[in-house]
Design a protein around this motif. Structure first.
Motif, PDB file in Angstrom:
ATOM      1  N   ALA A 110      39.160  40.808  44.145  1.00  8.18           N
ATOM      2  CA  ALA A 110      39.976  40.774  42.933  1.00  8.18           C
ATOM      3  C   ALA A 110      39.768  39.503  42.114  1.00  8.18           C
ATOM      4  N   VAL A 111      38.967  38.574  42.617  1.00  6.88           N
ATOM      5  CA  VAL A 111      38.762  37.301  41.930  1.00  6.88           C
ATOM      6  C   VAL A 111      37.476  37.381  41.109  1.00  6.88           C
ATOM      7  N   PRO A 112      37.553  37.215  39.800  1.00 11.12           N
ATOM      8  CA  PRO A 112      36.341  37.297  38.982  1.00 11.12           C
ATOM      9  C   PRO A 112      35.388  36.149  39.275  1.00 11.12           C
ATOM     10  N   PRO A 113      34.091  36.381  39.165  1.00 16.70           N
ATOM     11  CA  PRO A 113      33.111  35.345  39.524  1.00 16.70           C
ATOM     12  C   PRO A 113      33.326  34.015  38.816  1.00 16.70           C
ATOM     13  N   ASP A 149      46.924  41.385  57.240  1.00 12.57           N
ATOM     14  CA  ASP A 149      48.108  41.693  56.433  1.00 12.57           C
ATOM     15  C   ASP A 149      48.167  40.652  55.324  1.00 12.57           C
ATOM     16  N   SER A 150      47.616  41.007  54.179  1.00 12.65           N
ATOM     17  CA  SER A 150      47.493  40.025  53.099  1.00 12.65           C
ATOM     18  C   SER A 150      48.852  39.621  52.532  1.00 12.65           C
ATOM     19  N   VAL A 151      49.822  40.519  52.567  1.00  6.71           N
ATOM     20  CA  VAL A 151      51.156  40.177  52.062  1.00  6.71           C
ATOM     21  C   VAL A 151      51.801  39.142  52.972  1.00  6.71           C
ATOM     22  N   ALA A 152      51.705  39.360  54.273  1.00 13.27           N
ATOM     23  CA  ALA A 152      52.272  38.401  55.223  1.00 13.27           C
ATOM     24  C   ALA A 152      51.559  37.063  55.121  1.00 13.27           C
ATOM     25  N   ASN A 153      50.243  37.091  54.963  1.00 19.09           N
ATOM     26  CA  ASN A 153      49.527  35.817  54.890  1.00 19.09           C
ATOM     27  C   ASN A 153      49.850  35.084  53.600  1.00 19.09           C
ATOM     28  N   LEU A 159      44.084  26.757  48.108  1.00 17.52           N
ATOM     29  CA  LEU A 159      45.142  25.759  47.988  1.00 17.52           C
ATOM     30  C   LEU A 159      45.663  25.707  46.559  1.00 17.52           C
ATOM     31  N   ASP A 160      44.768  25.942  45.620  1.00 22.66           N
ATOM     32  CA  ASP A 160      45.127  25.939  44.206  1.00 22.66           C
ATOM     33  C   ASP A 160      45.529  27.329  43.727  1.00 22.66           C
ATOM     34  N   HIS A 161      45.008  28.350  44.394  1.00 23.85           N
ATOM     35  CA  HIS A 161      45.319  29.743  44.056  1.00 23.85           C
ATOM     36  C   HIS A 161      45.768  30.479  45.313  1.00 23.85           C
ATOM     37  N   PRO A 162      46.958  30.173  45.812  1.00 26.73           N
ATOM     38  CA  PRO A 162      47.406  30.824  47.046  1.00 26.73           C
ATOM     39  C   PRO A 162      47.609  32.327  46.894  1.00 26.73           C
ATOM     40  N   GLU A 163      47.637  32.802  45.657  1.00 30.52           N
ATOM     41  CA  GLU A 163      47.838  34.238  45.428  1.00 30.52           C
ATOM     42  C   GLU A 163      46.546  35.045  45.601  1.00 30.52           C
ATOM     43  N   TRP A 164      45.394  34.390  45.644  1.00 29.27           N
ATOM     44  CA  TRP A 164      44.138  35.126  45.816  1.00 29.27           C
ATOM     45  C   TRP A 164      44.137  35.821  47.171  1.00 29.27           C
TER      46      TRP A 164
END
Length: 270
Positions: free
Chosen positions: A27-30, A222-226, A210-215
């Motif tokens: 989901a992260v653009p290049p 479990d990406s939601v839990a992480n 660290l700068d984009h914890p939502e990535w």
């Protein structure tokens, strides 16, 4: 690196190219990676993720702990390796015998964190050590019929010290649950004389997060839990002045969080 009465030493086992960033973070653009390519060039091989795999020796006058055991003997992991199988030689160069490790702490049981639990024949590499792992990590691993589990986990299945919650695995060394990346994933706090270091394992496997914890990391169980774990842990780390340690970060993987030009940045310490 000295943390109170402890010394923390990086132990490089392997480095190689894991996969393309588009596969690991679809989901992260290049173009979003460009600022981090400049900050962390060691983690980039073109558009792919160049991944160091470090373990850590944590030593005091009374105990020697090895945190994770790397990838293991060369040629067993399906990745593009630059170098593998280094851990035993690095320990020898540091003057640490395999029988001098008191505790082997495994943050989780992925292939790049357990590879030297045993030798090629499945014989435990650290004959005097207590092998410590979260109970859920072990239970999940034992459901998987794959080569690295058969070699590195099954022979130790009855010998593992299984833990849950927050637990002091050695004086001043506290493991704590950090769920999301994999079942039973844990992190580690090393505290002494007012100093603190936190081994974050795969809660934040790339410093850009660290700068984009939502990535979202595609390899999280479990990406939601992480994401929740990451947010909580980063808030704790940002509020303190302790060391932030990750075996997939550049160099020694030992550094601090700073804010630079509006970004949360991991800076190595000398």
């Amino acid at each position: 690196m000295v943390v109170g009465s402890f010394e923390i030493e990086p132990v490089l086992d392997a480095v190689g190219v894991l996969c393309g960033y588009a596969e690991a973070y679809p989901a992260v653009p290049p173009e979003a990676w460009e600022p981090y390519r400049a900050l962390y060039p060691e983690n980039f091989a073109g558009d792919s993720w160049r991944l160091p795999c470090l373990s850590y020796l944590v030593r005091s006058e009374v105990v020697t702990v090895l945190v994770d055991t790397g990838v293991g003997p060369p040629g067993l992991w399906d990745w593009t390796a630059e170098d593998e199988g280094l851990l035993p030689g690095v320990l020898e160069a540091a003057g640490v015998g395999l029988d001098q490790i008191d505790v082997v702490f495994l943050t989780h049981l992925d292939i790049d964190h357990l590879g030297w639990n045993t030798d090629l024949d499945g014989v435990p590499l650290f004959p005097c050590a207590r092998y410590v792992v979260h109970a859920d990590a072990l239970a999940f691993a034992l459901t998987r019929d794959v080569a690295h589990i058969r070699r590195c986990v099954v022979p130790l299945a009855d010998a593992f010290v299984q833990v849950r919650g927050d637990v002091e695995i050695a004086p001043g060394v506290v493991a704590f649950e950090a769920p999301g990346h994999s079942p039973g994933h844990m992190a580690l706090r090393i505290g002494s004389e007012g100093s603190l270091a936190t081994v974050i394992a795969d809660v934040v496997p790339h410093p850009a997060l660290l700068d984009h914890p939502e990535w979202v990391f595609a390899f999280d169980d479990d990406s939601v839990a992480n994401a929740s774990t990451r947010a909580t842990l980063l808030a704790e780390l940002a509020a303190g002045e302790g060391l932030v340690v990750c075996g997939h970060y550049p160099g020694s993987g030992i550094g601090r969080l700073v804010t630079r030009e509006g970004r949360v940045v991991w800076e190595p310490v000398p």
